[in-house]
Write a protein that holds these residues in place. Structure first.
Motif, PDB file in Angstrom:
ATOM      1  N   ARG A 408       0.814  -1.205   0.000  1.00  0.00           N
ATOM      2  CA  ARG A 408       0.000   0.000   0.000  1.00  0.00           C
ATOM      3  C   ARG A 408       0.851   1.259   0.000  1.00  0.00           C
ATOM      4  N   ARG A 409       2.153   1.109   0.234  1.00  0.00           N
ATOM      5  CA  ARG A 409       3.059   2.250   0.234  1.00  0.00           C
ATOM      6  C   ARG A 409       4.314   1.918  -0.538  1.00  0.00           C
ATOM      7  N   GLN A 410       4.794   2.898  -1.258  1.00  0.00           N
ATOM      8  CA  GLN A 410       6.072   2.744  -1.952  1.00  0.00           C
ATOM      9  C   GLN A 410       7.198   2.810  -0.935  1.00  0.00           C
ATOM     10  N   ILE A 411       8.174   1.923  -1.064  1.00  0.00           N
ATOM     11  CA  ILE A 411       9.318   1.923  -0.161  1.00  0.00           C
ATOM     12  C   ILE A 411      10.598   2.120  -0.963  1.00  0.00           C
ATOM     13  N   GLU A 412      11.648   2.472  -0.256  1.00  0.00           N
ATOM     14  CA  GLU A 412      12.914   2.769  -0.930  1.00  0.00           C
ATOM     15  C   GLU A 412      13.509   1.514  -1.561  1.00  0.00           C
ATOM     16  N   THR A 413      14.010   1.683  -2.794  1.00  0.00           N
ATOM     17  CA  THR A 413      14.669   0.586  -3.495  1.00  0.00           C
ATOM     18  C   THR A 413      15.682   1.167  -4.471  1.00  0.00           C
ATOM     19  N   ALA A 414      16.671   0.376  -4.826  1.00  0.00           N
ATOM     20  CA  ALA A 414      17.685   0.811  -5.788  1.00  0.00           C
ATOM     21  C   ALA A 414      17.428   0.246  -7.180  1.00  0.00           C
ATOM     22  N   TYR A 415      16.484  -0.693  -7.285  1.00  0.00           N
ATOM     23  CA  TYR A 415      16.212  -1.302  -8.586  1.00  0.00           C
ATOM     24  C   TYR A 415      14.855  -2.011  -8.536  1.00  0.00           C
TER      25      TYR A 415
END
Length: 451
Positions: A408-415
């Motif tokens: 339900r929420r965007q989370i931090e990612t590098a790819y």
């Protein structure tokens, strides 16, 4: 008184009679042999000049033409004097039909190539129809042209003796007026409900789109929204999760020539997943195609540059301590697409960055390969990979465990990435299109493995 018999005279008369009888028999035999020879020449047609004793085997291949307009099944119904085969290896004639759009008309190119016994025979034809021509009108004209062009190959078969040729007087064509002026619209409303004792979900989707595509202009408008709510119960604990998103997208493109186009995008959106309350983003763009656009059904190598201004307000304070901001962004996309008889290859690379901080950027690689390996066997492979360093809308507070698990929420990612592979084999009759609704669509089985 005994009569003296002259045996010599009797032998001479008998020999004379036998000679007449032998001559008569030879004449009768010669007559029957001549009739049999004539009959043999009549029934053994291929030996008297025809290359084929059976109808010519035709393999049909099309490009940019819908299957309801022309297909192998339609050819078999309309032309019983040919035989349709499912691969070029079986064919004696290969028929390739391509459709191109130019200005206010559509052009159909036909290439017929003789194979095997008919090697050396070939033909190329072209005819035009207005863009407003309906599918039945296109089909009628296409079958008429194809029927005439196939005669040079059918004429090499013994079945040509059973054909009759008729001449139809010319009928003046009438212009077809399009009351919609090339506009097409689509409206969609859908809902999904699912539940059990400890779980239930409700989803609502809606969209509206309008488009107008001509050789000079390309206009696309779309409006969409979605809402979802889920409830989970575990022992005495109840978890509720909601999601909503709305967006409007517009694209307008003007053709300059066979290699250049200019246009503009406009996007407005709102999303709980991306922490965006409202985003407004106009973006002018320009594109160059290394190959002429008229060859787009066969090959493309396009370079698209896009400059956007984004006025955005956030639902929650971001990791950069922002609740609203104005951003400038640019992107460059290179896309290659090749279409051949053996399949299709598409590759693209896109890079983008924000002007206020070039470290805020993203690079995306995409590819798709679809190959026809041999008769009935096809192989498909496609995927996407992105290097991500531009998540400026992430909420400062982060995301709860429930929001992460339920996405339900965007989370931090590098790819991020996805990958898809498919191997498909089809065999059997290509003319079996009989509809039988008995017992529904049941029967058979499938195996699916997910990891």
């Amino acid at each position: 008184m005994r009569r003296k018999v002259n045996f010599k005279d009797m032998r001479e008369k008998r020999c004379s009679g036998n000679s007449y009888y032998l001559l008569f028999s030879v004449l009768i035999l010669f007559f029957f042999l001549s009739r049999l020879s004539l009959l043999a020449q009549t029934t053994s047609v291929p030996e008297s000049g025809y290359r084929l004793s059976q109808p010519p085997a035709i393999y049909l291949e099309t490009e940019n033409i819908a299957s309801e307009i022309i297909s192998a099944e339609e050819l078999a119904r309309a032309m019983p004097f040919i035989k349709i085969v499912s691969s070029e290896a079986e064919a004696q004639v290969r028929v390739f039909i391509k459709r191109e759009s130019r200005e206010d008309k559509q052009i159909f190119l036909l290439h017929l190539q003789g194979l095997k016994e008919l090697a050396g025979e070939s033909d190329e034809l072209k005819f035009e129809l207005p863009l407003s021509a309906s599918s039945p009108e296109i089909q009628k004209e296409l079958l008429s042209v194809l029927r005439g062009s196939l005669m040079r190959f059918v004429g090499q078969s013994a079945i040509s003796r059973r054909l009759q040729i008729k001449f139809l007087e010319t009928v003046k064509p009438t212009a077809v007026a399009d009351p919609w002026n090339f506009w097409t619209f689509n409206l969609n409303l859908s809902s999904f409900l699912n539940g059990e004792k400890s779980y239930n979900a409700r989803n609502l989707f809606g969209s509206f789109s309008a488009s107008r595509i001509t050789p000079e202009w390309k206009i696309r408008l779309s409006l969409g929204g979605s809402w979802a709510e889920s409830k989970y119960q575990y022992d005495s604990r109840v978890i509720r999760s909601t999601y909503e998103a709305e967006n409007f997208q517009a694209l307008i493109v003007r053709s300059i020539n066979e290699h250049w186009s200019v246009g503009a995008y406009f996007t407005t959106m709102s999303s709980t997943y991306e922490n965006v309350k409202l985003s407004l983003a106009p973006a002018p763009a320009i594109e160059f195609n290394l190959f002429p656009y008229s060859e787009s059904t066969r090959r493309q190598l396009r370079f698209l540059y896009r400059l956007s201004f984004n006025a955005v307000s956030y639902r929650e304070e971001t990791i950069y301590l922002r609740t609203r901001e104005n951003l400038w962004r640019q992107s460059l996309t290179a896309a290659l697409e090749l279409k051949r008889r053996w399949g299709t290859v598409s590759l693209s690379v896109q890079g983008s960055n924000y002007f206020h901080d070039w470290r805020q950027n993203r690079l995306t690689l995409s590819g798709e390969i679809s190959l026809r390996l041999f008769k009935g066997l096809s192989f498909s492979l496609n995927g996407d990979y992105s290097r991500i360093h531009d998540q400026i809308s992430l909420p400062r507070r982060g995301a709860s465990l429930e929001e992460v698990i339920l996405r339900r929420r965007q989370i931090e990612t590098a790819y991020n990435y996805y990958f898809y592979i498919s191997l498909n084999y089809t065999f059997g009759s290509i003319l079996s299109k009989i509809v039988n609704p008995r017992f529904g669509e049941g029967g058979g089985f499938s195996i699916f493995i997910s990891m």
